[in-house]
Design a protein around this motif. Structure first.
Motif, PDB file in Angstrom:
ATOM      1  N   ASP A 240      25.396  35.773  49.256  1.00 46.86           N
ATOM      2  CA  ASP A 240      25.089  34.208  49.330  1.00 46.86           C
ATOM      3  C   ASP A 240      23.564  34.078  49.246  1.00 46.86           C
ATOM      4  O   ASP A 240      22.958  33.103  48.832  1.00 46.86           O
ATOM      5  CB  ASP A 240      25.881  33.258  50.105  1.00 46.86           C
TER       6      ASP A 240
ATOM      7  N   ASP B 171      23.315  34.792  34.566  1.00 49.88           N
ATOM      8  CA  ASP B 171      23.743  33.522  34.889  1.00 49.88           C
ATOM      9  C   ASP B 171      25.120  33.699  35.722  1.00 49.88           C
ATOM     10  O   ASP B 171      25.402  32.821  36.419  1.00 49.88           O
ATOM     11  CB  ASP B 171      23.630  32.508  33.749  1.00 49.88           C
ATOM     12  N   SER B 172      25.935  34.663  35.201  1.00 52.05           N
ATOM     13  CA  SER B 172      27.486  34.605  35.703  1.00 52.05           C
ATOM     14  C   SER B 172      27.888  36.059  36.193  1.00 52.05           C
ATOM     15  O   SER B 172      27.126  36.781  35.668  1.00 52.05           O
ATOM     16  CB  SER B 172      28.469  34.025  34.835  1.00 52.05           C
ATOM     17  N   VAL B 173      28.745  36.277  36.815  1.00 51.06           N
ATOM     18  CA  VAL B 173      29.056  37.457  37.186  1.00 51.06           C
ATOM     19  C   VAL B 173      30.027  38.077  36.151  1.00 51.06           C
ATOM     20  O   VAL B 173      30.969  37.683  35.366  1.00 51.06           O
ATOM     21  CB  VAL B 173      30.369  37.377  38.346  1.00 51.06           C
TER      22      VAL B 173
ATOM     23  N   ASP C  67      28.387  39.111  43.291  1.00 47.33           N
ATOM     24  CA  ASP C  67      29.502  39.187  43.927  1.00 47.33           C
ATOM     25  C   ASP C  67      29.641  40.331  44.780  1.00 47.33           C
ATOM     26  O   ASP C  67      29.114  41.181  45.174  1.00 47.33           O
ATOM     27  CB  ASP C  67      30.487  39.619  42.737  1.00 47.33           C
TER      28      ASP C  67
ATOM     29  N   ARG D 225      18.033  31.029  43.142  1.00 46.47           N
ATOM     30  CA  ARG D 225      18.249  29.772  42.675  1.00 46.47           C
ATOM     31  C   ARG D 225      17.175  28.870  42.826  1.00 46.47           C
ATOM     32  O   ARG D 225      16.400  27.948  42.267  1.00 46.47           O
ATOM     33  CB  ARG D 225      19.507  28.975  43.288  1.00 46.47           C
TER      34      ARG D 225
ATOM     35  N   SER E  32      22.941  36.217  39.377  1.00 47.85           N
ATOM     36  CA  SER E  32      24.452  35.856  40.096  1.00 47.85           C
ATOM     37  C   SER E  32      24.872  37.223  41.146  1.00 47.85           C
ATOM     38  O   SER E  32      24.078  38.278  40.803  1.00 47.85           O
ATOM     39  CB  SER E  32      25.363  35.940  39.061  1.00 47.85           C
TER      40      SER E  32
ATOM     41  N   THR F  66      21.522  34.932  46.354  1.00 49.84           N
ATOM     42  CA  THR F  66      21.909  33.826  45.233  1.00 49.84           C
ATOM     43  C   THR F  66      21.188  32.510  45.619  1.00 49.84           C
ATOM     44  O   THR F  66      20.341  31.880  44.666  1.00 49.84           O
ATOM     45  CB  THR F  66      23.406  33.518  45.227  1.00 49.84           C
TER      46      THR F  66
END
Length: 427
Positions: A333, A361-363, A349, A340, A347, A336
């Protein structure tokens, strides 16, 4: 010239590529590998005396941090009794009982010395049990360097696999079908076409060798259903995620029982130890009871067993996994948010004590999606963090690991370093 550079040049004269496992060579990120001299807790120090926060943890085993005093004591207590016997010991029974207690799908277990041995042996056992030859694996999942597992997808769905390493005969590779991870439709088509030939399906339920990629519940449920339907052996390769994502492994998280499970890393506590185990009726086909041969001089080595058994005992402390997952989530977190703020596509996880960092941009949910990440940006980030004293995996295609020694101060220091690293990428 730094001592790391001197050692690397010296190593290349007698060791292929200067390393004993390829990713250590820094080929994908560039630069000079760090030669490690010592470690303690969440840190290690290189040959030049520089300290790093360690997020590889020997690629997973150091879940308690380096040189945990109770593990060290357990090893020191057995050292004086002998290094290896080539004969049974009571400690082997104790670690087998502990594994069977913690992983309910495992009724019997056989110790080996490496994850590659575990997966290779489990596949041979599955073939011996079913009297079939074909296996299914998934693109991006790494199961060690046995010949039948160094195979990539063929030119089209349901074609024979192609070797990914020189020295793997096509006659061996043809028995392996490679499908896309998390693709239920492909899985169903493969079983429709080859179901009666399929001895086994092997999968990382939480992949860590294409970076961290979680299996979807739908995918794993489909695996269990198809294997039940066709009498194939479902093997969970939990060498990396076993005892890493939960006390009972990924199979506990997903609530799915495989027929065989491969374990390693954590069960050795940093020593060379691994295992495979599962249903009693399948394990009964192993020699000396059955016709499937497997043996190893150092299997159940007393020093490795001592380190592994003490590690397994310590990770059963109350709230151990809750705290480990909390710290790992705090790390991802924080990273991330830092990305940002710098407006860098990123991204992340995590699950349990494993995490993945993706410059996208995404997992991702498959190897093909992982390959869309910005590897040049990752490489720049890796070196910026290395300069700041933070050691992430030297590859955009490897998961990372947090230990119980990574306290709030260490996580905060990592995120602070990352703010500077991400800012340099945005410049």
């Amino acid at each position: 010239m730094s001592k790391n550079q001197e050692l690397f040049e010296r190593a290349q004269r007698t060791i292929p590529g200067g390393v004993n496992s390829p990713v250590r060579a820094f080929r994908s990120v560039g630069g000079t590998p760090r030669f490690i001299e010592r470690a303690q807790g969440a840190y290690f120090w290189d040959a030049d005396g520089k300290r790093y926060i360690d997020y590889i943890g020997s690629w997973g085993p150091m879940i308690l941090g380096h040189v945990h005093p109770e593990v060290l004591d357990a090893v020191q207590r057995v050292l004086a009794n002998g290094f290896s016997f080539g004969a049974p010991t009571e400690a082997e029974i104790e670690i087998a009982e502990e594994i069977c207690k913690l992983v309910p799908s495992i009724e019997q277990v056989r110790m080996v010395s490496s994850g590659t041995e575990a997966t290779m042996s489990a596949l041979r056992l599955a073939r011996g049990f079913t009297n079939r030859s074909r296996i299914i694996k998934f693109e991006g999942c790494y199961h060690g360097h046995a010949d039948s597992l160094l195979v990539k997808a063929g030119s089209g769905l349901l074609t024979f696999g192609n070797p990914t390493s020189a020295g793997v005969p096509a006659d061996i590779a043809k028995h392996t079908t490679v499908l896309e991870y998390n693709n239920v439709e492909q899985l169903n088509e493969a079983f429709s076409a080859f179901g009666a030939e399929i001895a086994s399906v092997i999968v990382e339920p939480v992949a860590g060798n294409m970076n961290l990629v979680r299996a979807t519940p739908e995918f794993l449920n489909a695996l269990r259903e198809r294997c039940n339907e066709y009498g194939s052996v479902l093997i969970f390769d939990e060498v990396m995620c076993g005892f890493r994502v939960a006390l009972g492994g990924a199979q506990q998280v997903y609530g799915i029982k495989p027929d065989l499970t491969c374990l390693g890393k954590v069960i050795g506590g940093g020593m060379p130890a691994a295992a495979f185990g599962g249903r009693r009726d399948i394990m009964a086909h192993l020699a000396p009871l059955g016709g499937v041969y497997q043996a190893g001089t150092l299997s159940g080595n007393p020093i490795a067993v001592a380190a592994g058994l003490k590690t397994l005992q310590l990770i059963q402390r109350p709230c151990f996994y809750d705290d480990l997952a909390k710290q790992t989530r705090k790390l991802v977190d924080g990273l991330t948010r830092a990305a940002r703020d710098a407006k860098v596509p990123f991204s992340a996880d995590s699950i349990g004590g494993m995490f993945g960092l993706y410059f996208m941009d995404s997992v991702p949910g498959s190897f093909a999606q992982i390959q869309q990440g910005d590897t040049k940006r990752f490489n720049a980030f890796f070196h910026a963090m290395l300069d700041a004293g933070v050691y992430f995996a030297p590859s955009a295609f490897e998961a990372g690991f947090v230990s119980s020694a990574h306290d709030d101060g260490i996580i905060d220091a990592t995120v602070d370093a990352a703010r500077g690293a991400f800012a340099s990428l945005a410049a």
